[in-house]
Motif scaffolding. Sequence first.
Motif, PDB file in Angstrom:
ATOM      1  N   ASP A   1      23.044 -16.292  80.347  1.00  0.00           N
ATOM      2  CA  ASP A   1      24.272 -16.966  80.339  1.00  0.00           C
ATOM      3  C   ASP A   1      25.636 -17.459  80.658  1.00  0.00           C
ATOM      4  O   ASP A   1      26.043 -18.520  80.658  1.00  0.00           O
ATOM      5  CB  ASP A   1      24.226 -17.083  78.700  1.00  0.00           C
ATOM      6  N   SER A   2      25.229 -16.400  80.613  1.00  0.00           N
ATOM      7  CA  SER A   2      27.430 -15.718  81.649  1.00  0.00           C
ATOM      8  C   SER A   2      26.980 -16.374  82.973  1.00  0.00           C
ATOM      9  O   SER A   2      27.915 -16.864  83.261  1.00  0.00           O
ATOM     10  CB  SER A   2      27.702 -14.747  81.260  1.00  0.00           C
ATOM     11  N   ILE A   3      26.453 -16.135  83.166  1.00  0.00           N
ATOM     12  CA  ILE A   3      25.852 -16.446  85.532  1.00  0.00           C
ATOM     13  C   ILE A   3      26.088 -18.176  85.122  1.00  0.00           C
ATOM     14  O   ILE A   3      27.471 -18.790  86.002  1.00  0.00           O
ATOM     15  CB  ILE A   3      25.185 -16.229  86.071  1.00  0.00           C
ATOM     16  N   ASP A   4      25.337 -18.210  84.597  1.00  0.00           N
ATOM     17  CA  ASP A   4      25.243 -20.150  84.495  1.00  0.00           C
ATOM     18  C   ASP A   4      26.692 -20.902  83.668  1.00  0.00           C
ATOM     19  O   ASP A   4      26.602 -21.615  84.390  1.00  0.00           O
ATOM     20  CB  ASP A   4      24.183 -20.458  83.236  1.00  0.00           C
ATOM     21  N   ASP A   5      27.317 -19.677  82.461  1.00  0.00           N
ATOM     22  CA  ASP A   5      28.339 -20.092  82.145  1.00  0.00           C
ATOM     23  C   ASP A   5      29.310 -20.877  83.580  1.00  0.00           C
ATOM     24  O   ASP A   5      30.397 -21.536  83.839  1.00  0.00           O
ATOM     25  CB  ASP A   5      29.045 -19.638  81.313  1.00  0.00           C
ATOM     26  N   ARG A   6      29.185 -19.490  84.071  1.00  0.00           N
ATOM     27  CA  ARG A   6      30.267 -19.224  85.732  1.00  0.00           C
ATOM     28  C   ARG A   6      29.864 -20.617  86.493  1.00  0.00           C
ATOM     29  O   ARG A   6      31.014 -21.287  87.268  1.00  0.00           O
ATOM     30  CB  ARG A   6      30.792 -18.093  85.942  1.00  0.00           C
TER      31      ARG A   6
ATOM     32  N   PRO B   1      18.507 -15.704  90.507  1.00  0.00           N
ATOM     33  CA  PRO B   1      19.522 -17.065  91.499  1.00  0.00           C
ATOM     34  C   PRO B   1      20.008 -16.776  92.781  1.00  0.00           C
ATOM     35  O   PRO B   1      20.007 -17.547  94.019  1.00  0.00           O
ATOM     36  CB  PRO B   1      21.179 -16.641  91.254  1.00  0.00           C
ATOM     37  N   TRP B   2      19.354 -15.405  93.701  1.00  0.00           N
ATOM     38  CA  TRP B   2      19.497 -15.731  94.970  1.00  0.00           C
ATOM     39  C   TRP B   2      17.965 -16.311  95.182  1.00  0.00           C
ATOM     40  O   TRP B   2      18.327 -16.507  96.928  1.00  0.00           O
ATOM     41  CB  TRP B   2      18.818 -13.899  95.817  1.00  0.00           C
ATOM     42  N   GLN B   3      17.318 -16.259  94.724  1.00  0.00           N
ATOM     43  CA  GLN B   3      16.101 -17.184  94.909  1.00  0.00           C
ATOM     44  C   GLN B   3      16.572 -18.803  94.247  1.00  0.00           C
ATOM     45  O   GLN B   3      15.098 -19.285  94.626  1.00  0.00           O
ATOM     46  CB  GLN B   3      14.655 -16.765  94.506  1.00  0.00           C
ATOM     47  N   GLY B   4      17.261 -19.077  93.527  1.00  0.00           N
ATOM     48  CA  GLY B   4      17.648 -20.599  93.384  1.00  0.00           C
ATOM     49  C   GLY B   4      16.824 -20.887  91.662  1.00  0.00           C
ATOM     50  O   GLY B   4      16.643 -21.714  91.361  1.00  0.00           O
ATOM     51  N   HIS B   5      16.855 -19.171  91.049  1.00  0.00           N
ATOM     52  CA  HIS B   5      16.328 -19.967  89.776  1.00  0.00           C
ATOM     53  C   HIS B   5      17.023 -19.044  88.817  1.00  0.00           C
ATOM     54  O   HIS B   5      17.178 -18.072  88.386  1.00  0.00           O
ATOM     55  CB  HIS B   5      14.799 -18.859  89.810  1.00  0.00           C
ATOM     56  N   LEU B   6      17.674 -20.277  87.879  1.00  0.00           N
ATOM     57  CA  LEU B   6      18.527 -20.021  87.192  1.00  0.00           C
ATOM     58  C   LEU B   6      18.391 -20.478  86.062  1.00  0.00           C
ATOM     59  O   LEU B   6      16.761 -20.677  85.863  1.00  0.00           O
ATOM     60  CB  LEU B   6      20.194 -20.187  87.511  1.00  0.00           C
ATOM     61  N   GLY B   7      19.445 -19.890  84.562  1.00  0.00           N
ATOM     62  CA  GLY B   7      18.580 -20.497  83.723  1.00  0.00           C
ATOM     63  C   GLY B   7      18.040 -19.320  82.399  1.00  0.00           C
ATOM     64  O   GLY B   7      17.761 -18.106  83.217  1.00  0.00           O
ATOM     65  N   PHE B   8      17.445 -19.941  81.159  1.00  0.00           N
ATOM     66  CA  PHE B   8      16.543 -19.318  80.881  1.00  0.00           C
ATOM     67  C   PHE B   8      15.524 -18.625  81.516  1.00  0.00           C
ATOM     68  O   PHE B   8      14.518 -19.494  81.902  1.00  0.00           O
ATOM     69  CB  PHE B   8      16.037 -19.990  79.219  1.00  0.00           C
ATOM     70  N   PRO B   9      14.637 -17.335  82.030  1.00  0.00           N
ATOM     71  CA  PRO B   9      13.342 -17.257  82.632  1.00  0.00           C
ATOM     72  C   PRO B   9      12.696 -18.433  82.708  1.00  0.00           C
ATOM     73  O   PRO B   9      11.994 -17.860  80.612  1.00  0.00           O
ATOM     74  CB  PRO B   9      13.481 -15.897  82.584  1.00  0.00           C
ATOM     75  N   PHE B  10      11.976 -18.448  83.585  1.00  0.00           N
ATOM     76  CA  PHE B  10      10.792 -19.261  82.749  1.00  0.00           C
ATOM     77  C   PHE B  10       9.487 -18.664  83.494  1.00  0.00           C
ATOM     78  O   PHE B  10       9.415 -16.872  83.719  1.00  0.00           O
ATOM     79  CB  PHE B  10      10.289 -20.685  83.871  1.00  0.00           C
TER      80      PHE B  10
END
Length: 298
Positions: A36-41, A282-291
């Motif tokens: 979550d904090s990674i998304d925030d930044r 994120p290194w593969q462009g997958h962010l947010g809540f894990p899916f």
Amino acid sequence: MKINNFFPSIWLGEFNDKEQYDAGQADRRDLYSVLDSIDDRLLISRHGFSLKAYCASCLGITPMQVTWHYGYANADGSIHPAWTETAACEQCGLNSRMRAVFDFLLRKTDLHRFSRVYMAECTTPSFRAVRKLWPEVVGSEFVGPEYLPGQTATIAHSGENVRHEDLTRLSFRNGEFDLVITQDVFEHIPDYHAAFAECARVLSRQGMLVFTIPFFPALPATQIRAAVLSDGSIQHHLPPEFHGNPVSSEGALCFQNFGWDILPALRSAGFREARASMYWGPWQGHLGFPFFVFSAVR
Ligand SMILES: [Zn+2]
């Protein structure tokens, strides 16, 4: 094909049922707060932006375009991009969930086992990407109820001729394929149990179904949004929700929000194993809540 193995795995866990998922939830809450904090930044602007990451389809570093299309606010009022639907690779066009399917195939399966492949789409960037791996892949679209399964049908808005198939009554023989791929299709099929059974029927022994769906990990049981009545009319239990449809500009109605009961449903439909594989990276462009990417073995 050369996979870059320096990039860490995006796969955070595998679950056979909700109990297994719930057992790790307390520990995972700490992880979620970091994500979550990674998304925030990262989400510093209301504008779209580009993210450099490794694409599992292009097998290289590409710019990925993050947009706010389908963005939404959580119950707590925080806003999020629809992460599964964005971070599309500028080169191949695949968004986060589509690239996760590719990574799943490359890293979580033995690709060489699959030679006969069916994909329930054929006009999309994902189909073109899968065709690079299996030039003989069979693809189809659900064009309309007026067509017979296996028939060539014309897509009204593009004029393109494609194979029409209905996942609840496929035209294929028993055991015709080693791999079936569907992406965000089952939520548009009222009788998804029949679709699971058809996918099992057309798969060979050890064959695999790999798919994505809009999934709600807090739901133990699938929530029916809309149902088809015996007279063919549609009864809505929740406000109608339409998703993008490659063969229609009107979109496709979403019939259900899937919960954890789909794993036992897959087992009842003829699969020996069924699991949900959770990803983030994120290194593969997958962010947010894990899916999740789902898979089931015949
Ligand atoms: Zn790509």
